[in-house]
Design an enzyme around this catalytic site. Structure first.
Site, PDB file in Angstrom:
ATOM      1  N   HIS A   3       0.806  -1.217   0.000  1.00  0.00           N
ATOM      2  CA  HIS A   3       0.000   0.000   0.000  1.00  0.00           C
ATOM      3  C   HIS A   3       0.840   1.269   0.000  1.00  0.00           C
ATOM      4  O   HIS A   3       0.371   2.345   0.358  1.00  0.00           O
ATOM      5  CB  HIS A   3      -1.014  -0.023   1.141  1.00  0.00           C
ATOM      6  CG  HIS A   3      -2.266  -0.739   0.719  1.00  0.00           C
ATOM      7  ND1 HIS A   3      -2.221  -1.938   0.068  1.00  0.00           N
ATOM      8  CD2 HIS A   3      -3.577  -0.408   0.830  1.00  0.00           C
ATOM      9  CE1 HIS A   3      -3.463  -2.329  -0.200  1.00  0.00           C
ATOM     10  NE2 HIS A   3      -4.306  -1.415   0.252  1.00  0.00           N
ATOM     11  N   ASP A  48      -5.295   5.206  10.011  1.00  0.00           N
ATOM     12  CA  ASP A  48      -6.726   5.359   9.716  1.00  0.00           C
ATOM     13  C   ASP A  48      -7.287   4.129   9.014  1.00  0.00           C
ATOM     14  O   ASP A  48      -8.498   3.920   9.002  1.00  0.00           O
ATOM     15  CB  ASP A  48      -6.948   6.568   8.802  1.00  0.00           C
ATOM     16  CG  ASP A  48      -6.595   7.865   9.494  1.00  0.00           C
ATOM     17  OD1 ASP A  48      -6.431   7.847  10.725  1.00  0.00           O
ATOM     18  OD2 ASP A  48      -6.491   8.886   8.802  1.00  0.00           O
ATOM     19  N   GLU A  58      -8.736  14.321  14.979  1.00  0.00           N
ATOM     20  CA  GLU A  58      -8.229  14.589  13.629  1.00  0.00           C
ATOM     21  C   GLU A  58      -8.991  15.787  13.068  1.00  0.00           C
ATOM     22  O   GLU A  58      -9.709  16.481  13.793  1.00  0.00           O
ATOM     23  CB  GLU A  58      -8.392  13.364  12.708  1.00  0.00           C
ATOM     24  CG  GLU A  58      -7.398  12.251  12.962  1.00  0.00           C
ATOM     25  CD  GLU A  58      -7.214  11.306  11.775  1.00  0.00           C
ATOM     26  OE1 GLU A  58      -7.731  11.596  10.677  1.00  0.00           O
ATOM     27  OE2 GLU A  58      -6.536  10.266  11.963  1.00  0.00           O
TER      28      GLU A  58
HETATM   29  P1  FAD Z   1       4.342  -1.835   1.851  1.00  0.00           P
HETATM   30  O1  FAD Z   1       3.825  -0.805   0.932  1.00  0.00           O
HETATM   31  O2  FAD Z   1       4.243  -3.227   1.406  1.00  0.00           O
HETATM   32  O3  FAD Z   1       5.857  -1.490   2.250  1.00  0.00           O
HETATM   33  C1  FAD Z   1       6.234  -0.174   2.620  1.00  0.00           C
HETATM   34  C2  FAD Z   1       7.743  -0.098   2.857  1.00  0.00           C
HETATM   35  O4  FAD Z   1       8.081  -0.849   4.007  1.00  0.00           O
HETATM   36  C3  FAD Z   1       8.576  -0.695   1.715  1.00  0.00           C
HETATM   37  O5  FAD Z   1       9.782   0.001   1.608  1.00  0.00           O
HETATM   38  C4  FAD Z   1       8.825  -2.107   2.181  1.00  0.00           C
HETATM   39  O6  FAD Z   1       9.985  -2.669   1.606  1.00  0.00           O
HETATM   40  C5  FAD Z   1       8.963  -1.920   3.681  1.00  0.00           C
HETATM   41  N1  FAD Z   1       8.484  -3.083   4.438  1.00  0.00           N
HETATM   42  C6  FAD Z   1       7.313  -3.744   4.316  1.00  0.00           C
HETATM   43  N2  FAD Z   1       7.248  -4.736   5.212  1.00  0.00           N
HETATM   44  C7  FAD Z   1       8.403  -4.701   5.910  1.00  0.00           C
HETATM   45  C8  FAD Z   1       8.936  -5.471   6.974  1.00  0.00           C
HETATM   46  N3  FAD Z   1       8.271  -6.488   7.500  1.00  0.00           N
HETATM   47  N4  FAD Z   1      10.158  -5.141   7.450  1.00  0.00           N
HETATM   48  C9  FAD Z   1      10.862  -4.112   6.928  1.00  0.00           C
HETATM   49  N5  FAD Z   1      10.419  -3.356   5.926  1.00  0.00           N
HETATM   50  C10 FAD Z   1       9.191  -3.642   5.425  1.00  0.00           C
HETATM   51  N6  FAD Z   1      -0.059   5.760   7.179  1.00  0.00           N
HETATM   52  C11 FAD Z   1      -0.180   6.330   8.381  1.00  0.00           C
HETATM   53  O7  FAD Z   1       0.793   6.513   9.095  1.00  0.00           O
HETATM   54  N7  FAD Z   1      -1.420   6.706   8.846  1.00  0.00           N
HETATM   55  C12 FAD Z   1      -2.558   6.484   8.148  1.00  0.00           C
HETATM   56  O8  FAD Z   1      -3.639   6.823   8.606  1.00  0.00           O
HETATM   57  C13 FAD Z   1      -2.457   5.857   6.881  1.00  0.00           C
HETATM   58  N8  FAD Z   1      -3.560   5.578   6.152  1.00  0.00           N
HETATM   59  C14 FAD Z   1      -3.435   4.945   4.960  1.00  0.00           C
HETATM   60  C15 FAD Z   1      -4.583   4.642   4.232  1.00  0.00           C
HETATM   61  C16 FAD Z   1      -4.486   3.986   3.027  1.00  0.00           C
HETATM   62  C17 FAD Z   1      -5.747   3.662   2.253  1.00  0.00           C
HETATM   63  C18 FAD Z   1      -3.220   3.657   2.496  1.00  0.00           C
HETATM   64  C19 FAD Z   1      -3.087   2.996   1.160  1.00  0.00           C
HETATM   65  C20 FAD Z   1      -2.058   3.970   3.199  1.00  0.00           C
HETATM   66  C21 FAD Z   1      -2.151   4.617   4.436  1.00  0.00           C
HETATM   67  N9  FAD Z   1      -1.023   4.938   5.185  1.00  0.00           N
HETATM   68  C22 FAD Z   1      -1.160   5.520   6.418  1.00  0.00           C
HETATM   69  C23 FAD Z   1       0.335   4.714   4.654  1.00  0.00           C
HETATM   70  C24 FAD Z   1       0.845   3.348   5.075  1.00  0.00           C
HETATM   71  O9  FAD Z   1       1.077   3.328   6.470  1.00  0.00           O
HETATM   72  C25 FAD Z   1       2.180   3.036   4.391  1.00  0.00           C
HETATM   73  O10 FAD Z   1       2.085   3.190   3.013  1.00  0.00           O
HETATM   74  C26 FAD Z   1       2.615   1.624   4.729  1.00  0.00           C
HETATM   75  O11 FAD Z   1       3.947   1.444   4.340  1.00  0.00           O
HETATM   76  C27 FAD Z   1       1.749   0.597   4.032  1.00  0.00           C
HETATM   77  O12 FAD Z   1       1.914  -0.654   4.623  1.00  0.00           O
HETATM   78  P2  FAD Z   1       2.121  -1.928   3.710  1.00  0.00           P
HETATM   79  O13 FAD Z   1       2.032  -3.100   4.602  1.00  0.00           O
HETATM   80  O14 FAD Z   1       1.226  -1.900   2.543  1.00  0.00           O
HETATM   81  O15 FAD Z   1       3.642  -1.683   3.273  1.00  0.00           O
END
Ligand code: FAD
Length: 517
Positions: free
Chosen positions: A99, A160, A271
């Site tokens: 994400h 969120d 918020e």
């Molecule tokens: P990914 O996109 O899969 O990875 C993100 C990064 O982390 C990459 O660099 C990846 O290599 C690294 N990574 C992933 N897993 C690991 C691991 N286990 N160890 C080490 N590195 C790792 N953020 C907020 O803070 N607050 C919010 O309210 C918020 N709301 C959101 C709402 C939506 C709809 C979306 C799409 C995103 C939101 N985000 C928010 C952002 C979100 O927290 C970050 O984009 C987060 O990285 C997404 O998590 P993911 O598991 O999809 O990570």
């Protein structure tokens, strides 16, 4: 080579170029990975979904996806790549729920580790004085919530949206309306298990291998892969009172927000968001706020005026309803919102925390979820928020917005400055999140080009006017920009990289370091 060229034929927007193919090194092909002895397995054929993320703007195809069944699968793979040294170009990206919005979890021609495959048999809750839950780094927050609620407990600090993984949010910060009280998610972790860029499996905490612990928290995946996290829990309420009020005056809005976060007996979540002359679905997608949605209150949308919505919750259990009503009334009486705009609803704690998922379901059904998301998240110091708002909401984004614009203050003292997270210098700063959706083929104001131009205008304004802004979920493409982002903390960040991932194998999609070859 045949495997790579097969993928080159998969589509038109593929990242391999002729020079990649000419440079192809047999060490970096599938055969070397096939020799590894794993509990899980590599996939080499269906890699396209790992070349996609929520942002829908970047597309880098990996060589392989590792679906680990154990931590040792991750360690073996990284150790193998590390031991090949600079002779190999292979790099590794952990992918949580994918994400990210700018390819941060993607890797060009390397290995993507599908963290959601790493289920831990030992997901456990400890209900003692300081309760906690041990989870896999690939666990979704929604699953952690469901599991911990069975024990009457829940994590303290949230995002969120809960369909994100622990490793993904802890690599950034994890911020939501509870952060003013508890700090971001990275302030609410007791211990981690990490696989470093050398393939070593290390347990770390404030007391044990503390430097690695703090490096990884907010570390953009640069120092290790989080395979287990121990997350702090607290007693969970059953219900929340969910309140929204509107302001037409930015100063009153921010004064009230700042008043509320400084007050001890305050709301449990605070918020806010900006309403810019639009009432369309995309603008409201986070606001599945039944039965009364304040954004639908068109009568306040007069003459294209910008409005500000303060959003709060107060948690309670059914036997405390009367007392909580009193507390809410008392708190609301201290605020200066437009009196006729009070909207109040009661929902379960679970429904409140999972609110964005409800909107996701609606948007998916209309084909509006898998569109490009050129998001921009900024942290703005309190003393500059008015100058920022005047220009951005008064000039740059006056007549249209393409999604929610969140704005709320948090306190620096709740962030641990030993972590890798980068935040502004002042004690209070605002998260301002422009959560735009673009219509894929549009060349108008809802097209990606227009939205990216507006984002650029906002960034340029911050730079020219020395706003002291830091990007959250930052995206830069040059070493100089990253260095400026980290400022005085750049030296420490580089030292940590040299210690834990000296060959720069991990998380190349952040574009901070390049593997030395
Ligand atoms: P990914 O996109 O899969 O990875 C993100 C990064 O982390 C990459 O660099 C990846 O290599 C690294 N990574 C992933 N897993 C690991 C691991 N286990 N160890 C080490 N590195 C790792 N953020 C907020 O803070 N607050 C919010 O309210 C918020 N709301 C959101 C709402 C939506 C709809 C979306 C799409 C995103 C939101 N985000 C928010 C952002 C979100 O927290 C970050 O984009 C987060 O990285 C997404 O998590 P993911 O598991 O999809 O990570």
């Amino acid at each position: 080579l045949s495997c790579m060229t097969a993928r080159i034929n998969l589509g038109s927007k593929l990242p391999y170029t002729n020079s990649d193919i000419l440079d192809f090194n047999p060490l970096d092909g599938p055969s070397t990975l096939r020799t590894l002895n794993l509990h899980g397995h590599f996939s080499f054929d269906d890699v396209h979904h790992a070349a996609k993320d929520f942002g829908n703007q970047y597309q880098y195809y990996p060589l392989a996806i590792l679906r680990p069944k154990s931590v040792s699968d991750i360690s073996t793979t990284i150790k193998h790549i590390f031991q090949m040294g600079p002779a190999s170009k292979l790099t590794v990206a952990a992918r949580g729920h994918g994400h990210s919005t700018q390819g941060q979890a993607q890797v060009h021609g390397g290995v993507v580790i599908s963290m959601e495959s790493l289920q831990r048999p030992d997901i456990q809750i400890y209900t003692e004085k300081l309760p906690y839950i041990d989870v896999s780094g690939g666990e979704l927050w929604i699953n952690i919530l469901r599991k911990s609620l069975k024990y009457g407990l829940a994590p303290k600090s949230w995002t969120d949206y809960l369909h994100l993984t622990v490793g993904g949010t802890l690599s950034n910060a994890g911020v939501s309306g509870q952060a003013f009280r508890h700090g971001p998610q990275i302030s609410n972790v007791y211990e981690l298990e990490v696989v470093t860029g050398k393939g070593e499996v290390v347990n770390c905490s404030e007391k044990q291998n503390a430097d690695l612990f703090y490096s990884v928290l907010g570390g953009l995946g640069q120092f290790g892969i989080i395979t287990r996290a121990r997350i702090a829990l607290e007693p969970a309420p059953k219900m929340v009172k969910w309140i929204r009020v509107l302001y037409s005056d930015f100063l009153s809005f921010t004064n009230d927000q700042e008043h509320l976060i400084s007050y001890k007996k305050t709301f449990d979540y605070i918020e806010g968001f900006v309403i810019i002359n639009r009432t369309g679905l995309l603008n409201n997608w986070r606001s599945s706020f039944n039965p009364q949605d304040p954004v639908q209150a068109r009568r306040f949308n007069s003459e294209g005026k910008t409005l500000y919505c303060l959003e709060m919750t107060k948690s309670f259990n059914p036997d405390e309803a009367d007392r909580v009503d009193q507390e809410v009334e008392n708190l609301l009486s201290q605020l200066n919102y437009i009196r006729s705009t009070l909207f109040l609803s009661e929902v379960s704690y679970l429904d409140f925390l999972d609110r964005v998922h409800m909107s996701e379901i609606k948007l998916r059904s209309k084909g509006l979820w898998d569109v490009p998301h050129p998001w921009l998240n900024l942290l703005i110091p309190r003393t500059k928020i008015h100058e920022f708002a005047e220009e951005v909401f008064g000039n740059i984004l006056t007549d249209t917005s393409n999604g929610p614009v969140l704005i709320y203050p948090v306190n620096r003292s709740k962030w641990d400055n030993r972590t890798s997270a980068v935040i502004p210098e002042e004690e209070i700063f605002y998260l301002v999140a422009f959560l735009s959706s673009a219509m894929p083929t549009s060349t108008g104001t809802d097209g990606i080009g227009h939205i990216l131009d507006k984002n650029q205008e906002i960034l340029q304004f911050c730079k020219t006017n020395h706003i002291g802004m830091k990007q959250y979920l930052a995206h830069y493409t040059t070493r100089e920009d990253w260095q400026a982002h980290f400022g005085p903390r750049w030296e420490t960040f580089m030292k940590r990289k040299a210690t834990y991932d000296p060959l720069a194998i991990l998380a190349p999609g952040q574009r901070i370091f390049q593997k030395a070859i």
